[in-house]
Motif scaffolding. Structure first.
Motif, mmCIF file in Angstrom:
data_model
loop_
_atom_site.group_PDB
_atom_site.id
_atom_site.type_symbol
_atom_site.label_atom_id
_atom_site.label_comp_id
_atom_site.label_asym_id
_atom_site.label_seq_id
_atom_site.Cartn_x
_atom_site.Cartn_y
_atom_site.Cartn_z
ATOM 1 N N LEU A 73 0.823 -1.206 0.000
ATOM 2 C CA LEU A 73 0.000 0.000 0.000
ATOM 3 C C LEU A 73 0.859 1.259 0.000
ATOM 4 C CD1 LEU A 73 -2.865 1.139 0.115
ATOM 5 C CD2 LEU A 73 -2.759 0.992 2.604
ATOM 6 N N LEU A 74 1.958 1.232 0.760
ATOM 7 C CA LEU A 74 2.858 2.386 0.808
ATOM 8 C C LEU A 74 3.513 2.621 -0.549
ATOM 9 C CD1 LEU A 74 4.213 4.551 2.597
ATOM 10 C CD2 LEU A 74 6.029 2.884 3.047
ATOM 11 N N LYS A 75 3.879 1.537 -1.199
ATOM 12 C CA LYS A 75 4.492 1.658 -2.533
ATOM 13 C C LYS A 75 3.501 2.243 -3.535
ATOM 14 C CE LYS A 75 7.029 -1.079 -5.939
ATOM 15 N NZ LYS A 75 7.532 -2.443 -6.294
ATOM 16 N N LYS A 76 2.250 1.865 -3.330
ATOM 17 C CA LYS A 76 1.219 2.380 -4.226
ATOM 18 C C LYS A 76 0.969 3.861 -3.991
ATOM 19 C CE LYS A 76 -3.575 1.541 -5.558
ATOM 20 N NZ LYS A 76 -4.807 0.718 -5.293
ATOM 21 N N ASP A 77 1.067 4.325 -2.713
ATOM 22 C CA ASP A 77 0.827 5.732 -2.376
ATOM 23 C C ASP A 77 2.026 6.614 -2.646
ATOM 24 O OD1 ASP A 77 -1.642 4.978 -1.622
ATOM 25 O OD2 ASP A 77 -1.259 5.025 0.538
#
Length: 525
Positions: A73-77
């Motif tokens: 999720l962090l990589k996506k954000d």
């Protein structure tokens, strides 16, 4: 007819409804009983080490999955979510704490203890290490067997729980929660059964190695006992022969000087033979020579009795636990009294720092000295420990003598009030300490409240006041209470402190005639 038919239909429907209600009630009762049995199994498994480790393993996998989802999720954000970054760091910290559960939940539980090499038992002293080695291996084997048995019991209880859950599922086949519980339980049982197989295999191998090590140690012990018995018999024979030769010499030699010389020679030969026997028996290593010197120290001990007694006293003090560094002790020797704190305990002596106490005030009039007390005093002299087993308080007393016409009851009341006021803190401490002390010693009177006694003395009424005070500062409380008592008694008109007095009668010397005339005048009057 229609009415009869309707009555028949209603009767049939009513009976069917009653049967359905009774059936549902029976099912409900069965369900409740099954749930209670499941709860009982869960309660019995609470705190089980195998369950705990498996739960930690499950927690590790859960945290790991949550970490992977959070990182994705962090990589996506675009790595801009500070709260998510903090969460990921927390998850990593948790994984680090549970790192041992990364691959398997039972890695440490299934590892068999290492079996040390059996010690060489080549002298009597080594027998102790041999017995300790056997006991250690046997205890480790029993512990491993106990863990395996606990795993068997655990699997049996989980199987029982599975049957109960399946019973519940048969009554409610669409309950997804029950289905998930059964699935997780079966997965758990599979993990435990796999661990059980590994444990059984490991224990079989470990048991054989442990039994072999114990057998080797036992054979060495038997061999050493047999060898020691032979040496002991040989030494006993030498001693018996020496007594026999002494007896012969005493019967045949009449000259005392010659007998003394022969007796010394027999003792010397006896000693040399015993030393040679021990040397030849244990000459394999230099450590055995030290052992032989230990036997020779018996003669030295006679010449240095006090030193060896001090060493023995050190052992008694160190391992007996009667005196520790920091304790306040009282030592009486040849009429001299010393009270101080133990600041060091060496092999030969105890060192105490003499404090200002009632003993120094009343007898020595000296304090602050470093006093060295030989350890052998524990066998010959009176040593009192004011702080044994954590006790920090001692009884202290003040005597006040009042005149016979004083109101002693009022004085006792005043003394009790003042004493309780100033000693309350130490009394509370003493109560807690006395409770702990009574668990080790038989104390008949554990009461630590202040005590007031009244005694009839030749020169007045003595009021004896006893209270708990600090073991390290008795004079402080004694001084405070004494001052308060004097001030309180002086305020009362019917309380008088008694003290030694002397009455002197002074008059002019009169001649006998004048004295006789005075007597006559008194008679006439």
């Amino acid at each position: 007819m229609r009415v009869l038919a309707l009555i028949f239909v209603f009767t049939f429907l009513f009976a069917d409804i009653n049967s359905t209600i009774e059936h549902n009630a029976t099912n409900t009762q069965i369900t409740n009983d099954v749930i209670k049995q499941i709860e009982a199994i869960d309660a019995s498994l609470k705190g089980n080490i195998w369950i705990t480790r498996y739960a930690n393993y499950g927690t590790y996998q859960k945290i790991k999955n949550e970490l992977e989802e959070s990182e994705a999720l962090l990589k996506k954000d675009g790595k801009k979510n500070a709260e998510l970054v903090k969460k990921i760091q927390n998850l990593k910290d948790q994984l680090e704490l549970l790192k041992e559960y990364e691959r398997t939940p039972f890695a440490n539980m299934l590892v068999a203890p290492e079996i040390d090499i059996s010690p060489r038992i080549t002298n009597p002293i080594a027998l102790i290490s041999g017995f300790s080695y056997i006991k250690k291996i046997a205890n480790e084997k029993d512990d491993y067997a106990k863990r395996t048995k606990e795993l068997d019991t655990l699997i049996g209880k989980l199987r029982d729980k599975e049957v109960l859950l399946v019973t519940l599922l048969n009554g409610d086949s669409k309950n997804e929660n029950l289905q998930n519980q059964i699935y997780n339980l079966r997965t758990q049982i599979g993990e435990f059964e796999g661990a059980k197989q590994i444990a059984d295999t490991t224990f079989d191998v470990y048991e054989k190695r442990a039994d072999e090590a114990i057998s080797i140690a036992k054979n060495d012990i038997k061999s050493q006992i047999f060898s020691t018995a032979n040496i002991a018999i040989f030494i006993i024979v030498i001693i018996v022969l020496s007594f026999f030769f002494k007896f012969i010499a005493k019967k045949t030699i009449t000259d005392n000087d010659r007998f003394y010389t022969v007796n010394k020679f027999i003792n010397f030969i006896n000693f040399i033979l015993i030393i040679l026997t021990l040397l030849f028996a244990y000459i394999e290593n230099i450590t055995y020579v030290v052992t032989i010197l230990g036997f020779a120290s018996a003669g030295i001990a006679i010449a240095m009795k006090d030193m060896f007694m001090s060493m023995l006293g050190w052992i008694v003090i160190t391992f007996g636990g009667s005196i520790h560094v920091g304790d306040r002790i009282r030592v009486m020797h040849n009429g001299l009294l010393y009270v101080g704190d133990v600041i060091d305990i060496s092999i030969l002596r105890m060192t105490i720092f003499e404090d200002v106490t009632f003993a120094t005030y009343h007898q020595n009039r000296r304090a602050g000295r470093i006093v060295f007390i030989p350890n052998n005093y524990v066998f010959t002299e009176l040593l009192s420990n004011y702080t044994h087993q954590g006790m920090k308080t001692v009884w202290d007393g003040i005597d006040v003598v009042l005149t016979f016409d004083s109101n002693h009851k009022k004085a006792v009341h005043i003394a009790k009030t003042i004493t309780r006021k100033y000693s309350k803190g130490y009394t509370d401490i003493a109560k807690r300490q006395m409770t702990r002390l009574r668990s080790q010693y038989s104390i008949k009177n554990p009461n630590v409240e202040p005590r007031i006694f009244t005694f009839f003395e030749p020169h007045g009424i003595c009021i004896s006041i006893w209270f708990m005070a600090s073991s390290y500062a008795t004079l402080t409380l004694r001084s405070t209470i004494s001052a308060e008592l004097v001030e309180a008694f002086n305020k009362e008109s019917d309380i008088m402190i008694a003290y030694p007095t002397q009455t002197m009668y002074l008059s002019k010397k009169q001649n006998p005639q004048a004295h006789s005339e005075l007597d006559q005048d008194l008679i006439r009057e």
